[in-house]
Design an enzyme around this catalytic site. Structure first.
Site, PDB file in Angstrom:
ATOM      1  N   LYS A 191      39.606   5.289 -20.727  1.00  8.19           N
ATOM      2  CA  LYS A 191      38.258   4.731 -20.856  1.00  8.19           C
ATOM      3  C   LYS A 191      38.316   3.487 -21.738  1.00  8.19           C
ATOM      4  CE  LYS A 191      37.262   8.640 -23.921  1.00  8.19           C
ATOM      5  NZ  LYS A 191      36.710   9.993 -23.950  1.00  8.19           N
ATOM      6  N   GLU A 243      28.785  11.244 -11.990  1.00  5.48           N
ATOM      7  CA  GLU A 243      27.976  11.141 -13.200  1.00  5.48           C
ATOM      8  C   GLU A 243      26.514  11.061 -12.770  1.00  5.48           C
ATOM      9  OE1 GLU A 243      29.569  11.309 -16.083  1.00  5.48           O
ATOM     10  OE2 GLU A 243      28.254  10.439 -17.623  1.00  5.48           O
ATOM     11  N   LYS A 248      31.955   2.968 -15.974  1.00  4.21           N
ATOM     12  CA  LYS A 248      31.859   4.212 -16.747  1.00  4.21           C
ATOM     13  C   LYS A 248      30.383   4.407 -17.035  1.00  4.21           C
ATOM     14  CE  LYS A 248      33.354   6.678 -20.781  1.00  4.21           C
ATOM     15  NZ  LYS A 248      31.992   7.198 -20.961  1.00  4.21           N
ATOM     16  N   ARG A 299      43.593  15.995 -20.962  1.00  2.11           N
ATOM     17  CA  ARG A 299      43.334  14.595 -21.245  1.00  2.11           C
ATOM     18  C   ARG A 299      44.664  13.881 -21.148  1.00  2.11           C
ATOM     19  NH1 ARG A 299      39.080  12.744 -23.815  1.00  2.11           N
ATOM     20  NH2 ARG A 299      38.527  14.679 -24.858  1.00  2.11           N
ATOM     21  N   GLU A 320      36.595   1.670 -12.411  1.00  2.00           N
ATOM     22  CA  GLU A 320      35.229   2.061 -12.029  1.00  2.00           C
ATOM     23  C   GLU A 320      34.270   1.846 -13.188  1.00  2.00           C
ATOM     24  OE1 GLU A 320      36.572   5.971  -9.407  1.00  2.00           O
ATOM     25  OE2 GLU A 320      35.858   6.185 -11.454  1.00  2.00           O
TER      26      GLU A 320
END
Ligand code: ATP
Length: 603
Positions: free
Chosen positions: A441, A318, A268, A435, A266
């Site tokens: 990322k 986001e 970011k 995490r 996706e």
């Protein structure tokens, strides 16, 4: 014992917590305290230990009564003149100690404070935690005309009834300066021992807390209903879920193989994370740090009401600033205009936003966090009505490195920061509060050997020299080791600060200075002052190096040696991060290994 907890017991724990220097002792003091705490006040005890009345996400007013009010209240309660309180404050530098001292004097003079002053003769009733909590709640919530006097009277009443030690901690609490540095992990350790005798319960407590980020509430559920209630816990609309976080890598091959070959990739987006809760027409938005940021985004609230079809749901996305003319994405900094509270409607007009959704965690009574991501995404797609400014994040599913690279470049071109690569296998659940390698990322490379900035916690400071005399000149910084709940030093930083940064620090740090190393800090270096871990700074450096004087990743690469940052430079404060959200030792070790690999490849 009755259902009350004497304030003395809590205050005695505060006193001990302030003196000890080891984390194990810290845990044991809490265990002792929890064992003495009746189930129906355990939540309050936990909030108070952390210097609060309720979790931050409630968005309710915090304690934090100003000095002036407190001086008046102390004077009133101890039958002293305000000038006397002020003078003592100048000498002792801590209003808590001032109140304590004045109470001691009154006690040795045979007085019992306000009660005597008012001619009330019955013996003083011992303060309970319930009474204190209830009074402080009234103090925090009092607003409007006359609230000033109400607050002063309530506080004076408490101090009048307190003994000297109680007065010390009550005043610090009320001032918002009870800074014991007790983190959530320590509280959870202590709860596990207090309720099960060992750490066996720890993962259950942690999972429950990750799903409902209200440690007081979780403790109360455990105390009142037992372990099974925690085991079966589901998310609840209105209580934030702790966010799932991503690891980072910069090599697309490695990334794909880490997530199992095939992935959901996706954009970011570079904005602010929003965890959106909806129940009927009520919408709440929580930030990455679980603060209630609903008031900053009335336009998002409207979109959610219109476009989320479920009556009850928790989704994540986001929130990104966009250009009002072109609809293109704007840098994250533009969202700062939304933080101004006064003219939010003007800010909404001038700085419009779009929401790019990437997850669904709860829907119509169903906990989705344990479902694999593609199932969660299916739910997301089904429950929302996409629009121009409210849509699912741009994405592809791929097992092809070239395709991943192409998508990455397109993301950058469109103003994103890079991509998020997410595992799609059957176990790719939503790992609330942690995490892990299910999400990776992949960001644009910075032109430095150190490919990304790190977020580090200030644990100490050194006095400045020369031009910086009289201020702090250098900070001792630490990474976070979540496995041991410790802050381990990684470097000293003295570069990158503006004059204003330096000026500000003295004041910023003032209430966090402690006379010894904080129990959760591990350091060989000795700074001029130690600080309670609280402030997070974003740092970039030239590279990671081995170092015998730092405790970060000690023994991980070589025995007796840790990892440090060469030429660190301060970039900015990360006020949106708490100390436990700093870069972890595991991440540092990964970065170090990657750096080594690159060097080897070059050679
Ligand atoms: P972290 O949140 O991982 O501690 P950080 O605050 O430094 O680190 P980044 O490194 O920029 O943030 O990356 C993580 C953040 O990226 C997420 O918290 C989220 O806000 C944001 N984000 C943007 N797009 C996505 C997406 N498609 N999926 C998940 N998160 C995304």
């Amino acid at each position: 014992m009755g259902e009350e907890l004497n304030l003395k017991i809590l205050v005695e724990a505060f006193r001990k917590l302030e003196l000890i220097t080891s984390r194990t002792q810290m845990t044991m003091i809490l265990v002792d305290l929890f064992r003495n705490t009746p189930p129906d006040v355990i939540d309050k005890v936990i909030y108070l230990i952390q210097g609060k009345l309720w979790p931050d996400w409630k968005g309710l007013p915090e304690l934090g009564v100003g000095e002036k009010f407190l001086i008046k209240a102390i004077a009133k309660a101890t039958h002293s003149r305000e000038s006397e309180v002020e003078n003592l404050y100048k000498r002792l530098g801590d209003l808590g100690k001032v109140a304590e001292e004045l109470k001691r004097r009154a006690a040795s003079a045979g007085g019992v404070g306000l009660a005597k002053f008012l001619g009330v003769t019955q013996p003083k009733k011992e303060l309970t935690v319930e009474k204190v909590y209830e009074t402080l709640t009234r103090v925090a919530l009092a607003t409007g005309e006359g609230s000033r006097d109400v607050k002063i009277n309530l506080i004076a009443g408490l101090i009048a009834d307190a003994d000297p030690l109680e007065a010390r901690y009550l005043v610090r609490l009320i001032e918002g300066r009870l800074r014991l540095g007790v983190g959530d992990a320590t509280v959870m350790d202590a709860l596990a021992i207090a309720y099960a005798g060992n750490q066996a319960l720890r993962p259950v407590i942690e999972r429950a807390y990750n799903i409902r980020a209200d440690l007081g509430g979780i403790a109360k559920l455990l105390a009142e209903k037992g372990v099974d209630a925690l085991k079966n816990i589901k998310p609840e609309v209105g209580i934030p879920i702790r966010p799932m976080l991503a690891e980072r890598l910069n090599d697309p091959y490695e990334i794909l193989s880490k997530v199992g070959g095939k992935a959901l990739v996706e954009y970011k987006y570079d904005g602010e994370r929003g965890q959106i809760h909806k129940k009927g027409d009520t919408v709440i938005i929580f930030s990455r740090r679980l603060e209630n940021i609903t008031h900053q985004y009335p336009d998002v609230v409207e979109m959610v009401r219109e476009r989320v079809k479920s009556s009850e749901a928790i989704i994540e996305g986001e929130i990104v600033a966009i250009d009002p003319e072109t609809g293109e994405m704007r840098p994250f900094q533009e969202l700062m205009h939304r933080k101004r509270k006064h003219d939010i409607h003007e800010a909404v007009r001038e700085y419009p936003v779009a929401v790019y959704l990437f997850d669904a965690l709860y829907n119509e009574g169903e906990d989705l966090t344990l479902k694999p991501i593609l199932e969660r995404r299916k739910v997301l797609a089904n429950i929302i009505d996409e629009g121009e400014r409210f849509r699912i994040a741009q994405h592809i599913v791929t097992d092809d490195v070239d395709e991943l690279e192409k998508f990455f470049l397109k993301a950058i071109e469109d103003g994103a920061e890079g991509v998020m690569v997410k595992a799609i296998h059957g176990n790719a659940i939503y790992q609330a509060g942690s995490r892990g390698w299910l999400w990776i990322k992949y960001k644009r490379d910075y032109k430095s050997e150190m490919t990304d900035t790190v977020d580090l916690v200030v644990v100490g400071a050194f006095a400045g020299k020369g031009k910086r005399a009289g201020r702090y000149g250098t900070l001792l910084l630490a990474a976070y080791d979540p496995d041991r709940d410790k802050f381990v030093t990684i470097c000293k930083v003295g570069t990158g600060f503006t004059d204003a940064d330096l000026e500000e620090m003295t004041n910023m740090f003032k209430d966090y200075i402690i006379p010894h190393k904080h129990p959760r800090v591990e350091s060989i270096m000795k700074p001029d002052v130690w600080l309670v871990p609280n402030f997070v700074a974003e740092i970039i450096g030239a590279e990671l190096t081995l170092s015998p004087i730092h405790t970060c990743c000690r023994d991980a690469v070589r025995k007796g040696v840790g990892i440090s940052i060469r030429f660190p430079r301060f970039i900015r404060w990360r006020t949106d991060k708490g100390p436990e959200e700093a870069t972890t030792t595991k991440e540092i070790l990964e970065m170090y290994k990657r750096q080594l690999k690159k060097l080897e490849e070059k050679a």
